[in-house]
Design an enzyme around this catalytic site. Structure first.
Site, PDB file in Angstrom:
ATOM      1  N   SER A 154      14.200  -5.203   4.676  1.00  0.00           N
ATOM      2  CA  SER A 154      14.059  -6.634   4.364  1.00  0.00           C
ATOM      3  C   SER A 154      15.226  -7.372   5.020  1.00  0.00           C
ATOM      4  O   SER A 154      16.290  -6.773   5.244  1.00  0.00           O
ATOM      5  CB  SER A 154      14.145  -6.835   2.846  1.00  0.00           C
ATOM      6  OG  SER A 154      14.288  -8.205   2.531  1.00  0.00           O
ATOM      7  N   TYR A 168      18.266  -4.701  -4.881  1.00  0.00           N
ATOM      8  CA  TYR A 168      17.279  -4.759  -3.799  1.00  0.00           C
ATOM      9  C   TYR A 168      17.971  -4.734  -2.430  1.00  0.00           C
ATOM     10  O   TYR A 168      17.674  -3.890  -1.576  1.00  0.00           O
ATOM     11  CB  TYR A 168      16.445  -6.040  -3.954  1.00  0.00           C
ATOM     12  CG  TYR A 168      15.325  -6.183  -2.954  1.00  0.00           C
ATOM     13  CD1 TYR A 168      14.181  -5.408  -3.046  1.00  0.00           C
ATOM     14  CD2 TYR A 168      15.404  -7.117  -1.916  1.00  0.00           C
ATOM     15  CE1 TYR A 168      13.145  -5.546  -2.127  1.00  0.00           C
ATOM     16  CE2 TYR A 168      14.383  -7.260  -0.998  1.00  0.00           C
ATOM     17  CZ  TYR A 168      13.247  -6.480  -1.118  1.00  0.00           C
ATOM     18  OH  TYR A 168      12.231  -6.609  -0.205  1.00  0.00           O
TER      19      TYR A 168
HETATM   20  N1  LIG Z   1       6.708 -10.289   1.401  1.00  0.00           N
HETATM   21  C1  LIG Z   1       7.969 -10.475   1.726  1.00  0.00           C
HETATM   22  O1  LIG Z   1       8.443 -11.615   1.808  1.00  0.00           O
HETATM   23  C2  LIG Z   1       8.842  -9.305   2.058  1.00  0.00           C
HETATM   24  C3  LIG Z   1      10.079  -9.597   2.584  1.00  0.00           C
HETATM   25  C4  LIG Z   1      10.924  -8.540   2.882  1.00  0.00           C
HETATM   26  C5  LIG Z   1      10.515  -7.240   2.656  1.00  0.00           C
HETATM   27  N2  LIG Z   1       9.304  -6.973   2.122  1.00  0.00           N
HETATM   28  C6  LIG Z   1       8.969  -5.568   1.916  1.00  0.00           C
HETATM   29  O2  LIG Z   1       7.625  -5.331   2.265  1.00  0.00           O
HETATM   30  C7  LIG Z   1       7.089  -4.337   1.402  1.00  0.00           C
HETATM   31  C8  LIG Z   1       5.944  -4.978   0.609  1.00  0.00           C
HETATM   32  O3  LIG Z   1       4.896  -4.116   0.560  1.00  0.00           O
HETATM   33  P1  LIG Z   1       3.426  -4.527   0.091  1.00  0.00           P
HETATM   34  O4  LIG Z   1       3.186  -5.966   0.437  1.00  0.00           O
HETATM   35  O5  LIG Z   1       2.482  -3.527   0.629  1.00  0.00           O
HETATM   36  O6  LIG Z   1       3.684  -4.392  -1.488  1.00  0.00           O
HETATM   37  P2  LIG Z   1       2.813  -4.423  -2.753  1.00  0.00           P
HETATM   38  O7  LIG Z   1       3.721  -4.984  -3.782  1.00  0.00           O
HETATM   39  O8  LIG Z   1       1.498  -5.077  -2.515  1.00  0.00           O
HETATM   40  O9  LIG Z   1       2.593  -2.848  -3.094  1.00  0.00           O
HETATM   41  C9  LIG Z   1       1.767  -2.000  -2.329  1.00  0.00           C
HETATM   42  C10 LIG Z   1       1.314  -0.820  -3.164  1.00  0.00           C
HETATM   43  O10 LIG Z   1       2.405   0.015  -3.585  1.00  0.00           O
HETATM   44  C11 LIG Z   1       1.916   0.810  -4.657  1.00  0.00           C
HETATM   45  N3  LIG Z   1       2.994   1.522  -5.346  1.00  0.00           N
HETATM   46  C12 LIG Z   1       3.905   1.018  -6.224  1.00  0.00           C
HETATM   47  N4  LIG Z   1       4.721   1.995  -6.666  1.00  0.00           N
HETATM   48  C13 LIG Z   1       4.341   3.143  -6.059  1.00  0.00           C
HETATM   49  C14 LIG Z   1       4.797   4.503  -6.115  1.00  0.00           C
HETATM   50  N5  LIG Z   1       5.818   4.876  -6.896  1.00  0.00           N
HETATM   51  N6  LIG Z   1       4.176   5.431  -5.339  1.00  0.00           N
HETATM   52  C15 LIG Z   1       3.129   5.080  -4.543  1.00  0.00           C
HETATM   53  N7  LIG Z   1       2.649   3.820  -4.463  1.00  0.00           N
HETATM   54  C16 LIG Z   1       3.244   2.853  -5.212  1.00  0.00           C
HETATM   55  C17 LIG Z   1       1.171  -0.220  -5.512  1.00  0.00           C
HETATM   56  O11 LIG Z   1       0.200   0.388  -6.345  1.00  0.00           O
HETATM   57  C18 LIG Z   1       0.550  -1.157  -4.459  1.00  0.00           C
HETATM   58  O12 LIG Z   1      -0.829  -0.909  -4.249  1.00  0.00           O
HETATM   59  C19 LIG Z   1       8.205  -3.896   0.460  1.00  0.00           C
HETATM   60  O13 LIG Z   1       8.908  -2.798   0.963  1.00  0.00           O
HETATM   61  C20 LIG Z   1       9.088  -5.141   0.448  1.00  0.00           C
HETATM   62  O14 LIG Z   1      10.409  -4.856   0.069  1.00  0.00           O
HETATM   63  C21 LIG Z   1       8.444  -7.984   1.821  1.00  0.00           C
END
Ligand SMILES: NC(=O)c1ccc[n+]([C@@H]2O[C@H](COP(=O)([O-])OP(=O)(O)OC[C@H]3O[C@@H](n4cnc5c(N)ncnc54)[C@H](O)[C@@H]3O)[C@@H](O)[C@H]2O)c1
Length: 282
Positions: A154, A168
């Site tokens: 991130s 985080y």
């Molecule tokens: N959106 C933003 O602005 C932003 C910015 C910086 C970083 N990120 C990063 O991007 C990623 C976001 O991912 P996403 O949009 O796919 O997230 P999301 O929150 O939609 O989660 C994706 C899936 O992860 C699964 N999950 C949760 N815990 C789990 C576990 N212990 N084992 C296996 N699966 C598990 C959930 O069931 C869900 O289906 C993260 O790493 C976040 O830190 C996002």
């Protein structure tokens, strides 16, 4: 044999499931990788989320299957890698996409406000999941003639962030060192490791944020637009493919230029927007 930039490759995306509302970065990446010909294991703790992404890929004409397990558990992580090899005969791309979201009411902003249970949870989900999956993926990638590991950190791992606090940012920052270590120790195994640092995207991950904060996140970005999960997915395609064969050990922000601007430049954008909207042109 499939066609596309990832034809013949096998990929795993952790947290690749869909929550069913806003698109996630894991979900979008799984779809992009499959669109470019990879066979994709959609790994998730929630079966219904994983199956939603698998169904979307099938409808798109791609090949994917679900793996259900908790990526924080060593046994499940190891079984996930075995599942990819058993089902598709090897492993070439691993996208460590999982991220920890603390509860808004429990967020402490400074180091002295750190909530220990949040820190432990962030270490588990942000750092341990990626480290374990990489540990088990590397032997399978060596067997497969090499591979590409893509960690998702991130912009909060590059500079102190606004919303998610110290646990985080600190654990996301540690992913950059995991990336470098993997690249350094396993280059001779034909394994590359890189990291994507998303900025102010709008996705399933941030779907609950206050609309005013969502607008401010957009406005401080030099491009003046919001990122989407597809912006991450298409970079993952490049990093997973042989097009990036000589790129390893780097972190690439996907942030609309956020880190190109000094704070005073961002302040100027915000003030200029306010003047525009007062004059009715915003
Ligand atoms: N959106 C933003 O602005 C932003 C910015 C910086 C970083 N990120 C990063 O991007 C990623 C976001 O991912 P996403 O949009 O796919 O997230 P999301 O929150 O939609 O989660 C994706 C899936 O992860 C699964 N999950 C949760 N815990 C789990 C576990 N212990 N084992 C296996 N699966 C598990 C959930 O069931 C869900 O289906 C993260 O790493 C976040 O830190 C996002």
């Amino acid at each position: 044999m499939s066609e596309g930039r990832l034809a013949g490759k096998v990929a795993i995306v952790t947290g690749g499931g869909s929550r069913g509302g806003e698109l996630g970065t894991g979900e979008a990446t799984a779809i992009c990788l499959a669109r470019e010909g990879a066979r994709v294991v959609v790994a998730d703790i929630a079966a219904e989320n994983a199956e939603r992404t698998v169904a979307a890929i099938s409808e798109d004409g791609g090949e994917a299957s679900a793996f259900i397990g908790d990526a924080c558990q060593s046994h499940d992580s190891s079984s996930m890698i075995d599942a990819a090899v058993d089902r598709y005969g090897g492993l070439h791309v691993l996208m460590n996409n999982l991220g920890y979201r603390s509860q808004p009411k429990k967020r402490g902003r400074g180091v002295d406000g750190l909530v220990e249970e949040q820190f432990d949870a962030a270490v588990q989900l942000n750092l341990k999941t990626a480290t374990l999956a990489s540990k088990y993926a590397i032997p399978a990638m060596k067997e497969s003639g090499g591979g590409s590991i893509i960690n998702v950190s991130s912009v909060d791992g590059l500079a102190a962030g606004h919303s998610y606090g110290v646990p985080y940012g600190v654990t996301k920052g540690a992913l950059h060192m995991l990336t470098i270590s993997t690249a350094a120790y396993h280059g001779r195994d034909g394994i590359r490791a890189n990291c994507i640092a998303p900025g102010h995207l709008h996705s399933s991950y941030t779907s609950a944020i206050d609309p005013k904060l969502r607008d401010r996140r957009r406005r401080v970005v030099p491009l003046g637009t919001e990122g989407t999960p597809w912006d991450v997915g298409w970079l993952a395609v490049f990093l997973g493919s042989d097009e990036s064969r000589w790129i390893s050990g780097v972190t690439i922000p996907v942030d609309g230029g956020l880190f190109a601007a000094q704070p005073l430049v961002a302040q100027h954008y915000m003030e200029a927007d306010e003047i525009d909207s007062e004059e009715g042109t915003g």
